[in-house]
Design a protein around this motif. Structure first.
Motif, short mmCIF file in Angstrom:
data_model
loop_
_atom_site.label_atom_id
_atom_site.label_comp_id
_atom_site.label_asym_id
_atom_site.label_seq_id
_atom_site.Cartn_x
_atom_site.Cartn_y
_atom_site.Cartn_z
N ASP A 256 0.83 -1.21 0.00
CA ASP A 256 0.00 0.00 0.00
C ASP A 256 0.86 1.26 0.00
OD1 ASP A 256 -2.61 1.37 0.23
OD2 ASP A 256 -1.81 2.00 2.16
N ILE A 257 2.09 1.15 0.50
CA ILE A 257 2.95 2.34 0.49
C ILE A 257 3.02 2.89 -0.93
CG2 ILE A 257 5.31 3.20 0.82
CD1 ILE A 257 5.70 1.04 2.91
N TYR A 258 3.18 1.98 -1.88
CA TYR A 258 3.30 2.45 -3.26
C TYR A 258 1.94 2.76 -3.89
CZ TYR A 258 4.35 2.65 -8.21
OH TYR A 258 4.43 3.07 -9.50
N LEU A 259 0.95 1.90 -3.63
CA LEU A 259 -0.32 2.04 -4.35
C LEU A 259 -1.27 3.05 -3.72
CD1 LEU A 259 -0.91 -1.71 -5.17
CD2 LEU A 259 -0.18 0.08 -6.74
N HIS A 260 -1.04 3.40 -2.48
CA HIS A 260 -1.92 4.33 -1.78
C HIS A 260 -2.09 5.63 -2.57
CE1 HIS A 260 -3.82 5.92 1.82
NE2 HIS A 260 -3.26 7.05 1.53
N ASP A 261 -3.36 6.11 -2.63
CA ASP A 261 -3.66 7.37 -3.32
C ASP A 261 -3.24 7.40 -4.78
OD1 ASP A 261 -5.18 8.80 -1.58
OD2 ASP A 261 -3.51 9.76 -0.57
N THR A 262 -3.15 6.22 -5.41
CA THR A 262 -2.96 6.21 -6.86
C THR A 262 -4.27 5.79 -7.51
OG1 THR A 262 -2.33 3.89 -6.95
CG2 THR A 262 -0.55 5.47 -6.62
N TYR B 44 -4.88 3.09 -8.71
CA TYR B 44 -5.20 1.73 -8.34
C TYR B 44 -6.35 1.71 -7.33
CZ TYR B 44 -4.08 -3.23 -7.91
OH TYR B 44 -4.13 -4.58 -7.97
#
Lengths: 196, 253, 575
Positions: C400-406, C408
């Motif tokens: 989620d660090i990477y995908l958060h607020d994207t 996705y």
């Protein structure tokens, strides 16, 4: 009557609990969530803050004590009003419900003096996070007191017409439950804001 | 390397030490997701064809037989628990809960505002000067206190983060106004910048080059324009860059 | 007997029959029409917004000229108006569209019928709930025309942005009305389902839909008050100058904010998600209930694992209160807390898997009729599955660090709510339309609507996963302003074109809905040959619903009982 009459008689329900009573308890459950959120907020903000004034040094404890006493008394008169409605004593019922309403007003007037004193010292909700919490929580509680007074006043007003209505005693009971809840919230508010 | 080639139709180039950690998770989950969906889809289609309404063939009346339907639940649960305990919790503590020691890393402060990133270097003395929000103005974006000796040599850059390769960069992230979020896709790092909080962030770049900082939390009308660049230099280049920088405060004495 | 209470309403004028009605069926239809209109409106906002995403900085054709100069100078959306469209799209779709449709419309109309009750427990409270919801929604719409404009801080309204941005005060007031309406409704639903069941209708004989509404009502009852409290605090911050969510010494554009400070922006996020995660289940549970009803009626067999479904729903409801902070892994919340929410989040996925498993196993051994509602219910299964699966990398803290607020997240969420909830709710419209109006919707146009919608929905949302993986953040006014968003920019055009086509695909539905209401083929009591009680009364049901209080003899889905002459055995028919 048997279960077949489930719809026509609001007192004869599947669970055996009258609709009004069940509805009121559910409403109180949501109210509990509302106030416990505010109490949690109070705790979190207090733990996070650098300085938090001692309630008794900045707020008027004697007035709040008086108000606590007023509310507890009003709960007693509310119970008596319900008892008198149940025993069909109309005169005493009117007296006790009227007294409950009057005590509600006393609470609000005392609260008004408390607020007034603060405002005259230029203390407002925006003064500090403590006063923000104090005014918001007591204010919301005050609104609930007003709601209770309105409810009780309506019941008093309708009592002459509805005295023999099969649901009348139940309604007084539910109004009483609500009034006790408002009282209990204050019992928590008072120490949280004034004494801790 | 051209920066544009970092990006494409999937995960960007992995340019930090823990990017591999995160990519591993993303990849394994997507493979599993894909496999589950395909298997499931085949079964689903088979059911629709086999049990379509046919004249004279009644539906099967059956209750019960529920027990074996817990099999998928248990498979999923086991898969997830494995992911949690063998992957998510260990990698989370590597990435978020163990900040490299200050002695071996470059220590900075990053302050977000509408709509820019300010990077605060401690300067040659290695000490951060005091910052006071009341002193913020156009020429002193961080509100550095000129009376603090530690502040005299501090360096401030805006929207440019210069760091050396192969050494952890550690910074406290905060915000002057609303919530922003520090996001460098190639580093797989994302952290909200909270006003009133200082959140530690770290990463260790593994390749030199230019990377992009984006804001990942809606912060107002300029949210899309709130971008910056990370320049990852070789250690020598970084020292050279650092020595060229002028202190942020006007030098009076 | 059941009519006794209602006889008093013998003569009704137009106002008390159709406007301030206390009949759950009229209120249900009021909710239906209103929430469908809100869905359409929220969708129109999105279509305008998608132009800017596909062709940033280019004037919007046709509509651009209609918008005033401060909203869209030269026909190009201004960033503040873009943010307002985004915030209002989310708010309207969730709070004014899907929830009132799933709960207010379907729950109100179907729940009392399915338990054999003549009306809701508190008919007047029911009426009030609609008449609080409508002004709340109107206020929300009105905010576009007020001086500050509409709210523009996202549907999540994170402070401090929401405290300093214009437009938020009206949003908060409207939300307070909507929350009040939900609370009134949920109390009514719970009391009705618990107290007003027909004789013989034990809890384990209630249709899945009723169970779904019951769990939903508990979630609304207990999860909304914290948001109400949070909204009151934000209101105080804006109106009374308090600083519940404002830390000291904020500097906005070089100006120090004059507030006492001491507040915590994270506090709002905790309180907001304490509601908003259960809210996801409020969006999905009624939809699952509808899917279960449609599948049972169209496979002609008992639903698979009835008790497991009900148990999973209850478990889901309970767990939904302890997962909220998985929305906050990168918010700056203590990273130690994340592990707790990571584990609860993974646990909550298990009952969802169980529900989906039961629904798909229900097809086994069936005699599947591919009616229009059944198509919608079937499409729900794989598409909601995609929504659920893509929740995995978001619920896992590290990924989620990477995908958060994207994007996705946007893709995941819309697969759950649009191809999940909305698809199922549309299926519900086709399924119960004959009950509501005594006429059927046209099957051909229904299928056109179905295929158009399903294809377009995937076209809108699937590209978002690719965008999210490549790192495109959400809520960007101009995605091309950042280098890493450029390669996937063509996908924004794909999404937008499909979004506009999706609108075209709704035209047959709108036409079919209103045409069939007056001119559709007349239908009998029980057109689907279904077993639950709502099919035991006339279509549309009269005031008071049942001629005679029904008696319930069996569980809800007795189809194809061996030895029975029909392949359906209604709940109220003795032997």
């Amino acid at each position: 009557m048997s279960a077949t009459a489930h719809a026509s008689d609001p007192l004869d329900t599947v669970t055996g609990i009258p609709n009004g009573k069940l509805g009121l308890w559910l409403f109180l459950a949501s109210e509990v969530m509302l106030f416990s959120t505010l109490f949690t907020t109070y705790l979190v903000l207090r733990m996070a803050s650098v300085e938090w004034p001692r309630g008794w040094e900045v707020l008027n404890v004697p007035l709040a004590m008086l108000n606590t006493f007023v509310l507890i008394t009003s709960s007693v008169t509310m119970v008596l009003a319900f008892a008198k409605a149940a025993t069909r004593d109309k005169k005493a019922f009117n007296k006790y419900l009227g007294l409950t309403i009057a005590l509600g007003f006393v609470f609000l007037i005392v609260k008004g003096f408390e607020y007034g004193a603060k405002f005259s010292h230029h203390i407002a909700p925006s003064t500090s996070i403590f006063y923000a919490v104090y005014f918001t929580m007591t204010g919301l509680h005050g609104l609930h007191v007003i709601g209770g007074i309105v409810l009780n006043a309506l019941l008093l007003y309708w009592s002459s017409k509805d005295w023999d209505h099969p649901l009348f005693v139940g309604r007084i009971e539910y109004a009483g439950l609500y009034w006790h809840f408002v009282d209990v919230v204050w019992i928590f508010l008072f120490p949280a804001l004034y004494l801790l | 390397m051209e920066q544009a080639s970092n990006y494409g139709w999937s995960l960007p180039v992995a340019a930090s030490t823990f990017a591999k950690d995160i990519d591993f998770g993303i990849n394994i989950i997507h493979v599993a997701m894909f496999a589950i969906f395909i298997l499931w889809g085949i079964y689903f289609t088979y059911m629709l064809v086999k049990y379509r309404h046919k004249e004279g063939v009644p539906a099967r009346y059956k209750h019960g037989g529920v027990l074996w339907s817990f099999v998928p639940d248990i498979v999923v649960l086991v898969f997830e628990l494995t992911l949690i305990f063998l992957y998510a919790i260990p990698s989370w503590s590597r990435i978020k809960m163990s900040v490299p020691p200050a002695g071996k890393s470059l220590v900075l402060e990053v302050v977000a505002e509408q709509f820019a990133w300010s990077i605060h270097y401690p300067g040659p003395d290695g000490k951060f000067g005091r910052k006071d929000p009341k002193l913020v103005n156009a020429s002193n974006v961080l509100g550095l206190d000129p009376h603090d000796p530690a502040a005299k040599d501090d360096i401030v850059t805006v929207n440019e983060l210069h760091i050396p390769v192969g050494k952890p960069t550690v910074f406290n992230l905060t915000s002057k106004d609303v919530i922003h979020s520090f996001f460098v896709p190639e580093f797989r790092i994302k952290q909200d910048a909270m006003p009133g909080m200082r959140v530690p962030v770290w990463f260790e770049p593994t390749m030199a080059g230019k990377f992009e900082i984006g804001c990942a939390q809606l912060c107002g009308f300029g949210h899309a324009l709130m971008r910056g660049d990370v320049f990852v230099h070789s250690p020598e280049e970084f020292e050279a860059w650092l020595s060229e920088q002028k202190p942020a405060l006007p030098q009076t004495s | 007997m059941a009519h006794k209470k209602h006889d008093a309403h013998g003569s009704q004028d137009f106002i008390s029959k159709y406007v301030f009605s206390v009949d759950h069926k009229v209120i249900g239809l009021q909710y239906l029409i209103t929430s469908l209109l809100f869905l359409l409106f929220g969708f129109i906002l999105l279509m305008i917004l998608r132009w800017q995403l596909a062709y940033p900085g280019q004037p919007i054709p046709l509509i651009g000229r209609l918008l005033s100069d401060n909203l869209a100078p030269g026909g190009v959306l201004s960033p503040t108006f873009y943010n307002a469209l985004g915030a209002m799209h989310g708010t309207i779709m969730i709070f004014l569209g899907v929830v009132p449709l799933g709960v207010g419309a379907f729950g109100n109309y179907i729940l009392p019928l399915q338990i054999g009750a003549p009306d809701m427990a508190f008919p007047r409270l029911n009426m009030m709930s609609y008449w609080v919801y409508l002004p709340g929604g109107m206020l929300m719409l009105l905010s576009f025309f007020l001086p500050g404009g509409a709210a523009q801080s996202g549907w999540t309204s994170y402070p401090p942005l929401s405290v300093i941005n214009p437009g938020q005060t009206v949003w908060l007031l409207a939300m307070l009305l909507i929350i009040t309406s939900s609370l009134l409704g949920s109390i009514n639903f719970l009391v009705t389902a618990l107290n007003m069941r027909a004789p013989g209708m034990s809890l384990w004989r209630m249709p899945v839909f009723v169970w779904a509404q019951l769990v939903t009502a508990v979630l609304l009852l207990l999860a909304f008050p914290p948001l109400q409290a949070a909204a009151i605090l934000q209101f105080m911050d804006r109106v009374a100058g308090t600083s519940f969510y404002l830390p000291a010494n904020l500097v906005v554009f070089g100006e120090t904010v004059r507030a006492a400070g001491g507040g915590l922006p994270l506090l709002w996020q905790h309180l907001f998600w304490f509601l908003a995660h259960p809210e996801v289940y409020v969006l999905i549970l009624p939809a699952m209930g509808i899917v279960a009803e449609i599948i049972a009626a169209n496979t002609r067999k008992p639903i698979f694992g009835y008790k497991e479904i009900v148990g999973a729903m209850i478990f889901l409801g309970g767990m939904s209160f302890v997962v909220w902070a998985h929305h906050m892994f990168v918010s700056g919340m203590s990273p130690k807390l994340s592990n707790f929410f990571l584990i609860t989040t993974m646990i909550i996925s298990v009952p969802s898997v169980a529900l989906l498993t039961c629904l798909i196993f229900s097809l086994r051994g069936g005699s599947i009729r591919f009616t229009t509602p059944m198509l919608f219910a079937l499409a729900f299964l794989p598409l909601f599955g995609i929504g659920g699966l893509t929740g995995l990398p978001l619920g896992l803290s590290t990924t989620d660090i990477y995908l958060h607020d994207t994007y996705y997240v946007i893709g995941h969420f819309h697969y759950v709510v649009v191809t999940g909830s909305i698809i199922a709710l549309m299926g519900g419209v086709y399924h119960w339309f004959p009950k509501w109006f005594g006429r059927r919707m046209d099957d051909f146009w229904g299928k056109v609507h179905f295929w158009g919608s399903v294809i377009c929905m995937n076209g809108v949302f699937f590209p978002m996963f690719i965008q999210g993986l490549s790192g495109v953040q959400r809520r960007l006014y101009d995605p091309t302003a950042q280098l890493h968003n450029l390669p996937t920019q063509p996908l924004n055009i794909v999404s937008s074109v499909f979004a506009w086509l999706l609108f075209v695909a709704q035209i047959p539905f709108i036409w079919n809905f209103f045409y069939s209401m007056f001119k559709g083929k007349k239908t009998e009591e029980n057109p689907w040959k279904a077993t639950t009680l709502e099919w035991a009364c006339p279509s549309p049901p009269p005031h008071g619903n049942f001629e005679k209080t029904p008696h319930v003899y069996r569980g809800p889905y007795e189809y194809s009982v061996p030895g029975h002459k029909n392949d359906w055995t209604p709940q109220h028919v003795e032997a």
